[in-house]
Design an enzyme around this catalytic site. Structure first.
Site, mmCIF file in Angstrom:
data_model
loop_
_atom_site.group_PDB
_atom_site.id
_atom_site.type_symbol
_atom_site.label_atom_id
_atom_site.label_comp_id
_atom_site.label_asym_id
_atom_site.label_seq_id
_atom_site.Cartn_x
_atom_site.Cartn_y
_atom_site.Cartn_z
ATOM 1 N N GLU A 121 31.528 57.519 4.799
ATOM 2 C CA GLU A 121 31.751 58.620 5.752
ATOM 3 C C GLU A 121 30.868 58.915 6.668
ATOM 4 O O GLU A 121 31.300 59.170 7.775
ATOM 5 C CB GLU A 121 32.051 60.039 4.628
ATOM 6 C CG GLU A 121 33.063 59.967 3.540
ATOM 7 C CD GLU A 121 34.342 59.826 4.566
ATOM 8 O OE1 GLU A 121 34.656 60.239 5.498
ATOM 9 O OE2 GLU A 121 35.519 59.149 3.676
ATOM 10 N N CYS A 124 36.340 61.206 0.649
ATOM 11 C CA CYS A 124 36.931 61.688 1.640
ATOM 12 C C CYS A 124 37.840 63.063 1.330
ATOM 13 O O CYS A 124 37.762 63.584 2.550
ATOM 14 C CB CYS A 124 38.234 60.555 1.695
ATOM 15 S SG CYS A 124 39.083 60.657 3.241
#
Length: 223
Positions: free
Chosen positions: A208, A138
């Site tokens: 993601e 992230c």
């Protein structure tokens, strides 16, 4: 030949995933301005939900960190995940006429719930290295994506604001600090520990991609 730094090994394990991320129509739509605003707003609302649990994951990393400086770093990043990025989201919400109550009442989409559940399971149930591997994408992927998109720019001011958040030097410095910790940790890990950390890192990197895909599709529960 010297062993590559742990960060290099980790990135090598997700080059295919990162390539797919850059080609995703959600991100291409940010730079062309063709992404529907409804899809972007859906993504931002889900990201607000995600950030609350990501902050919790970073706080657990702080509690488990090996040195005082690392404890402080993760504690500051946990606060930043709430304060800084939520401030940006609240700006988007205000522009869209969304109240905080409405945002809070919006349920997590399946991918958002799956990703945050995996993150929290990783930081609570795995080793510190596994926890770091889980939270690292992230940070790192957003910084790399932000840098790439900043070079392209966007004709849409709304999307340019989002790009500027992740493509700037301030966020890059945050990521460098976490990568420094990663490379300090590397020589202390056994081959088995490195493999487990890499597996966590690759899994959340895939999440993601899935998160942007979730926004692109305005993902809903099928039943």
């Amino acid at each position: 030949m010297a062993q590559p730094a742990l960060s290099e090994q980790l990135w090598g394990a997700i080059e295919d995933v990162y390539g797919a991320i850059l080609e995703h129509p959600f991100l291409r739509g940010l730079t062309t301005g063709e992404l529907p605003h409804e899809a972007f707003l859906f993504y931002v609302v889900q990201d607000a939900h995600y950030l609350r649990d990501y902050a919790r994951a970073l706080a657990v990393c702080a509690a488990r960190a090996p040195a005082e400086a690392d404890i402080r770093m993760f504690a500051e990043h946990a606060a930043g995940a709430i304060a800084v990025e939520r401030e940006l989201h609240e700006g988007f919400f205000a522009d869209a006429g969304l109240t905080e109550a409405r945002v809070s009442a919006t349920p997590m989409a399946p991918t958002c719930l799956a990703y945050t559940s995996y993150l929290l399971a990783s930081v609570y149930g795995g080793s510190f290295a596994e926890a770091l591997g889980a939270v690292l994408p992230c940070y790192w992927i957003y910084q790399e994506v932000g840098t790439e998109l900043a070079a392209r720019g966007s004709p849409d001011p709304l999307y340019q604001r989002w790009i500027d958040t992740y493509g700037g030097e301030e966020f890059a410095a945050v990521v460098r600090a976490v990568l420094d910790l990663t490379d300090r940790l590397g020589p202390q890990l056994s081959a088995a520990e490195t493999a487990r950390m890499t597996a966590r890192f690759r899994t959340t990197s895939r999440y993601e991609w899935m998160f942007w895909d979730m926004g692109w599709r305005s993902e809903a529960w099928p039943v």
